[in-house]
Design an enzyme around this catalytic site. Structure first.
Site, PDB file in Angstrom:
ATOM      1  N   GLY A   1      -0.043  29.101  -4.135  1.00  0.00           N
ATOM      2  CA  GLY A   1      -0.075  27.846  -3.370  1.00  0.00           C
ATOM      3  C   GLY A   1       1.264  27.354  -2.872  1.00  0.00           C
ATOM      4  O   GLY A   1       1.347  26.726  -1.812  1.00  0.00           O
TER       5      GLY A   1
ATOM      6  N   ASP B   1       2.935  23.324  -5.508  1.00  0.00           N
ATOM      7  CA  ASP B   1       2.119  22.653  -4.504  1.00  0.00           C
ATOM      8  C   ASP B   1       1.545  21.348  -5.057  1.00  0.00           C
ATOM      9  O   ASP B   1       1.705  20.290  -4.474  1.00  0.00           O
ATOM     10  CB  ASP B   1       1.005  23.594  -3.995  1.00  0.00           C
ATOM     11  CG  ASP B   1       0.224  24.273  -5.130  1.00  0.00           C
ATOM     12  OD1 ASP B   1       0.444  23.966  -6.315  1.00  0.00           O
ATOM     13  OD2 ASP B   1      -0.623  25.135  -4.816  1.00  0.00           O
TER      14      ASP B   1
ATOM     15  N   ASP C   1      -1.821  18.651 -11.236  1.00  0.00           N
ATOM     16  CA  ASP C   1      -3.141  18.088 -11.488  1.00  0.00           C
ATOM     17  C   ASP C   1      -3.166  17.619 -12.948  1.00  0.00           C
ATOM     18  O   ASP C   1      -2.714  16.525 -13.264  1.00  0.00           O
ATOM     19  CB  ASP C   1      -4.165  19.180 -11.169  1.00  0.00           C
ATOM     20  CG  ASP C   1      -5.598  18.714 -11.265  1.00  0.00           C
ATOM     21  OD1 ASP C   1      -5.847  17.515 -11.136  1.00  0.00           O
ATOM     22  OD2 ASP C   1      -6.485  19.574 -11.460  1.00  0.00           O
TER      23      ASP C   1
ATOM     24  N   PHE D   1     -10.569  16.975  -4.950  1.00  0.00           N
ATOM     25  CA  PHE D   1     -10.082  18.343  -4.793  1.00  0.00           C
ATOM     26  C   PHE D   1      -9.591  18.506  -3.360  1.00  0.00           C
ATOM     27  O   PHE D   1     -10.343  18.301  -2.412  1.00  0.00           O
ATOM     28  CB  PHE D   1     -11.174  19.354  -5.122  1.00  0.00           C
ATOM     29  CG  PHE D   1     -10.617  20.742  -5.282  1.00  0.00           C
ATOM     30  CD1 PHE D   1     -10.026  21.118  -6.482  1.00  0.00           C
ATOM     31  CD2 PHE D   1     -10.651  21.639  -4.237  1.00  0.00           C
ATOM     32  CE1 PHE D   1      -9.480  22.388  -6.627  1.00  0.00           C
ATOM     33  CE2 PHE D   1     -10.107  22.907  -4.366  1.00  0.00           C
ATOM     34  CZ  PHE D   1      -9.520  23.283  -5.566  1.00  0.00           C
TER      35      PHE D   1
ATOM     36  N   ASP E   1      -5.816  26.004  -1.983  1.00  0.00           N
ATOM     37  CA  ASP E   1      -7.042  26.717  -1.619  1.00  0.00           C
ATOM     38  C   ASP E   1      -8.274  26.170  -2.320  1.00  0.00           C
ATOM     39  O   ASP E   1      -8.181  25.511  -3.355  1.00  0.00           O
ATOM     40  CB  ASP E   1      -6.910  28.188  -2.000  1.00  0.00           C
ATOM     41  CG  ASP E   1      -7.056  28.403  -3.512  1.00  0.00           C
ATOM     42  OD1 ASP E   1      -6.322  27.744  -4.275  1.00  0.00           O
ATOM     43  OD2 ASP E   1      -7.917  29.201  -3.922  1.00  0.00           O
TER      44      ASP E   1
ATOM     45  N   ARG F   1      -5.887  27.808   2.702  1.00  0.00           N
ATOM     46  CA  ARG F   1      -4.446  27.627   2.466  1.00  0.00           C
ATOM     47  C   ARG F   1      -3.697  27.430   3.768  1.00  0.00           C
ATOM     48  O   ARG F   1      -2.642  26.809   3.803  1.00  0.00           O
ATOM     49  CB  ARG F   1      -3.854  28.862   1.776  1.00  0.00           C
ATOM     50  CG  ARG F   1      -4.344  29.086   0.359  1.00  0.00           C
ATOM     51  CD  ARG F   1      -3.497  30.174  -0.296  1.00  0.00           C
ATOM     52  NE  ARG F   1      -4.115  30.751  -1.461  1.00  0.00           N
ATOM     53  CZ  ARG F   1      -4.052  30.249  -2.693  1.00  0.00           C
ATOM     54  NH1 ARG F   1      -3.404  29.124  -2.892  1.00  0.00           N
ATOM     55  NH2 ARG F   1      -4.638  30.840  -3.700  1.00  0.00           N
TER      56      ARG F   1
HETATM   57  P1  IMP Z   1      -2.691  21.866 -13.406  1.00  0.00           P
HETATM   58  O1  IMP Z   1      -2.257  22.859 -14.416  1.00  0.00           O
HETATM   59  O2  IMP Z   1      -4.010  21.251 -13.781  1.00  0.00           O
HETATM   60  O3  IMP Z   1      -1.650  20.812 -13.091  1.00  0.00           O
HETATM   61  O4  IMP Z   1      -3.046  22.658 -12.102  1.00  0.00           O
HETATM   62  C1  IMP Z   1      -2.141  23.189 -11.263  1.00  0.00           C
HETATM   63  C2  IMP Z   1      -2.775  24.199 -10.348  1.00  0.00           C
HETATM   64  O5  IMP Z   1      -4.184  23.994 -10.166  1.00  0.00           O
HETATM   65  C3  IMP Z   1      -2.185  24.059  -8.969  1.00  0.00           C
HETATM   66  O6  IMP Z   1      -1.027  24.835  -8.844  1.00  0.00           O
HETATM   67  C4  IMP Z   1      -3.318  24.522  -8.077  1.00  0.00           C
HETATM   68  O7  IMP Z   1      -3.284  25.917  -7.946  1.00  0.00           O
HETATM   69  C5  IMP Z   1      -4.578  24.144  -8.825  1.00  0.00           C
HETATM   70  N1  IMP Z   1      -5.138  22.869  -8.346  1.00  0.00           N
HETATM   71  C6  IMP Z   1      -5.204  21.693  -8.994  1.00  0.00           C
HETATM   72  N2  IMP Z   1      -5.769  20.739  -8.248  1.00  0.00           N
HETATM   73  C7  IMP Z   1      -6.059  21.311  -7.065  1.00  0.00           C
HETATM   74  C8  IMP Z   1      -6.646  20.811  -5.837  1.00  0.00           C
HETATM   75  O8  IMP Z   1      -7.020  19.640  -5.661  1.00  0.00           O
HETATM   76  N3  IMP Z   1      -6.766  21.727  -4.841  1.00  0.00           N
HETATM   77  C9  IMP Z   1      -6.378  23.019  -4.963  1.00  0.00           C
HETATM   78  N4  IMP Z   1      -5.819  23.518  -6.079  1.00  0.00           N
HETATM   79  C10 IMP Z   1      -5.664  22.671  -7.127  1.00  0.00           C
END
Ligand code: IMP
Length: 188
Positions: free
Chosen positions: A48, A104, A107, A156, A163, A169
């Site tokens: 991403g 990117d 979350d 999301f 993606d 993307r």
């Molecule tokens: P985390 O570990 O939950 O912070 O997630 C990080 C990864 O989850 C990011 O680098 C994205 O690849 C994916 N991700 C989390 N939320 C989204 C979203 O809303 N759209 C797309 N990818 C997401």
């Protein structure tokens, strides 16, 4: 610019490409000031961060290097598994380097918190995080993002590197998809 053929799948544009470019210019200027005299190493998290890396590095007016890591915390669905694996490690030795992680989206924060810990163990001179987008309401672990682009609500989002099931993307804006798009593809 010509309208993307993916737009019929989009419910709403949350952040336009013009807003993204303007914000990345500002962040690039701050990084340029903060790392003056240094040669930072930008580390992108595949896949991403490829888009934000490409734009951000061109807005940093310093000699800098880039490297990439691939880690997986998600399957093809839209919620965190909490499982983080290194799929591809760095090419560079980061000992004594000024490292800036380029992401990117943050979350839950699980991915970055894992990555931060594993990179700190390699003794960089400094380690900071730049993320284009954050979803603060979803955070499960505290994470300090020094250079932040935008906050988005708990939706999301796709586009600008992000993606859904591998696609979208290359949308230039950050968008929310129509509900009927989820589940229509091959994955979850
Ligand atoms: P985390 O570990 O939950 O912070 O997630 C990080 C990864 O989850 C990011 O680098 C994205 O690849 C994916 N991700 C989390 N939320 C989204 C979203 O809303 N759209 C797309 N990818 C997401």
């Amino acid at each position: 610019m010509k309208m993307s053929s993916m737009m019929p799948d989009v419910r709403e544009v949350l952040i336009s490409s013009e807003e993204i470019q303007a914000r990345i210019r500002q962040i690039g200027e701050r990084i340029t000031e903060d790392y003056r005299g240094e040669r930072p190493l930008l580390i992108g998290v595949l896949r991403g961060a490829v888009v934000v890396m490409g734009d951000l590095m061109r807005n940093i007016d310093l000699p800098c290097e880039i490297d990439f890591m691939d880690i997986s915390s998600y399957g093809s669905g839209t919620s965190s598994s909490g499982v983080v694996r290194i799929l591809k490690d760095l090419e560079e030795d980061i000992t004594g380097r000024h490292v800036l992680i380029v992401e990117d989206i943050v979350d839950t924060g699980l991915t970055l918190s894992y990555l931060r810990r594993s990179l700190l163990a390699r003794n960089p001179a400094s380690l900071e995080i730049c993320a284009l987008v954050t979803k603060p309401s979803r955070r499960r672990v505290e994470i300090d993002v020094k250079y932040l682009g935008f906050e988005v609500p708990d939706e999301f989002v796709v586009g600008y590197g992000l993606d859904y099931d591998g696609a979208y993307r290359n949308l230039p804006d950050i968008c929310v998809l129509k509900p009927e798009v989820f589940g229509a593809g091959s994955g979850g």
